[in-house]
Design a protein around this motif. Sequence first.
Motif, PDB file in Angstrom:
ATOM      1  N   ARG A 164       0.848  -1.194   0.000  1.00 21.13           N
ATOM      2  CA  ARG A 164       0.000   0.000   0.000  1.00 21.13           C
ATOM      3  C   ARG A 164       0.886   1.248   0.000  1.00 21.13           C
ATOM      4  O   ARG A 164       2.016   1.232   0.444  1.00 21.13           O
ATOM      5  CB  ARG A 164      -0.876   0.046   1.266  1.00 21.13           C
ATOM      6  CG  ARG A 164      -1.844  -1.124   1.430  1.00 21.13           C
ATOM      7  CD  ARG A 164      -3.035  -0.973   0.495  1.00 21.13           C
ATOM      8  NE  ARG A 164      -4.041  -1.994   0.718  1.00 21.13           N
ATOM      9  CZ  ARG A 164      -4.037  -3.187   0.128  1.00 21.13           C
ATOM     10  NH1 ARG A 164      -3.039  -3.520  -0.681  1.00 21.13           N
ATOM     11  NH2 ARG A 164      -5.003  -4.063   0.354  1.00 21.13           N
ATOM     12  N   GLU A 219      -3.858   2.928  -0.084  1.00 25.21           N
ATOM     13  CA  GLU A 219      -4.447   2.321  -1.284  1.00 25.21           C
ATOM     14  C   GLU A 219      -3.479   1.317  -1.908  1.00 25.21           C
ATOM     15  O   GLU A 219      -2.258   1.488  -1.809  1.00 25.21           O
ATOM     16  CB  GLU A 219      -4.792   3.410  -2.305  1.00 25.21           C
ATOM     17  CG  GLU A 219      -5.822   4.417  -1.788  1.00 25.21           C
ATOM     18  CD  GLU A 219      -6.150   5.488  -2.810  1.00 25.21           C
ATOM     19  OE1 GLU A 219      -5.538   5.489  -3.899  1.00 25.21           O
ATOM     20  OE2 GLU A 219      -7.036   6.321  -2.521  1.00 25.21           O
ATOM     21  N   PRO A 220      -4.008   0.285  -2.559  1.00 28.53           N
ATOM     22  CA  PRO A 220      -3.127  -0.686  -3.226  1.00 28.53           C
ATOM     23  C   PRO A 220      -2.278   0.003  -4.290  1.00 28.53           C
ATOM     24  O   PRO A 220      -2.741   0.933  -4.952  1.00 28.53           O
ATOM     25  CB  PRO A 220      -4.104  -1.694  -3.861  1.00 28.53           C
ATOM     26  CG  PRO A 220      -5.383  -1.509  -3.128  1.00 28.53           C
ATOM     27  CD  PRO A 220      -5.436  -0.070  -2.705  1.00 28.53           C
TER      28      PRO A 220
END
Length: 226
Positions: A164, A219-220
């Motif tokens: 992430r 977030e990825p």
Amino acid sequence: SAEAFLARLDGLVVGQRAANGIIKKEAYRHPDLNLFIQFPSGWNVENTPMRVAAAPKEGETAVVLQAVADGNDPSDGARALEKETKSPVVSKTQHVKVGELHAAQTKISDSKITILVTWIAHGGTIYQIAGLAPTRRFDSVAPVFLGVVESFRGLSSEERAAIRENRIRLVKARGGENVRALAARSNSVWKPEQVAVANNVTDHEPLREGQLIKIAVAEPYEGRKK
């Protein structure tokens, strides 16, 4: 306008960029290069565009990871160092395995400093891991260096997917809610106090309906654009 300025911040990475590799608990993970290496617990790890260096806080020893050549023959790393130092390196180099990866290893020493140098072929690149220590202490720290070398491997697909990075996102406040409520419902990785400072408000005052508030969200990492 203020809103136009805020819109330009949306999606900006704050903190470590996954494209440069992520350091977490002395481990270095690079999603695009598909590599993992674990440095000793408690060591300081510094990530620069050219290399990753780690050292204990007392600082007499260090381990440095860097890419030194293209290809699949780890001996190319030894040849590059021999050319650079004009000293015999290749003849003293042994072929070894690091997990399933082809590698080569040698020891360079004088009365003051000893360096354990390992070259590992991975993904079309030759990586060099150099463990440096005062010669008088080398034998005692060599197992630590070997542990770092042996930790080098590719990432599993699960590890790659779990990486992430924190990005700024804009959230519209609901009428009357405060930063604490907004941060909780938007999964902000910034604490309410940090959100308040970033937006020049207090963490308990009511916000205006529709007021744009900057938060950070984990977030990825999608991967380097080809």
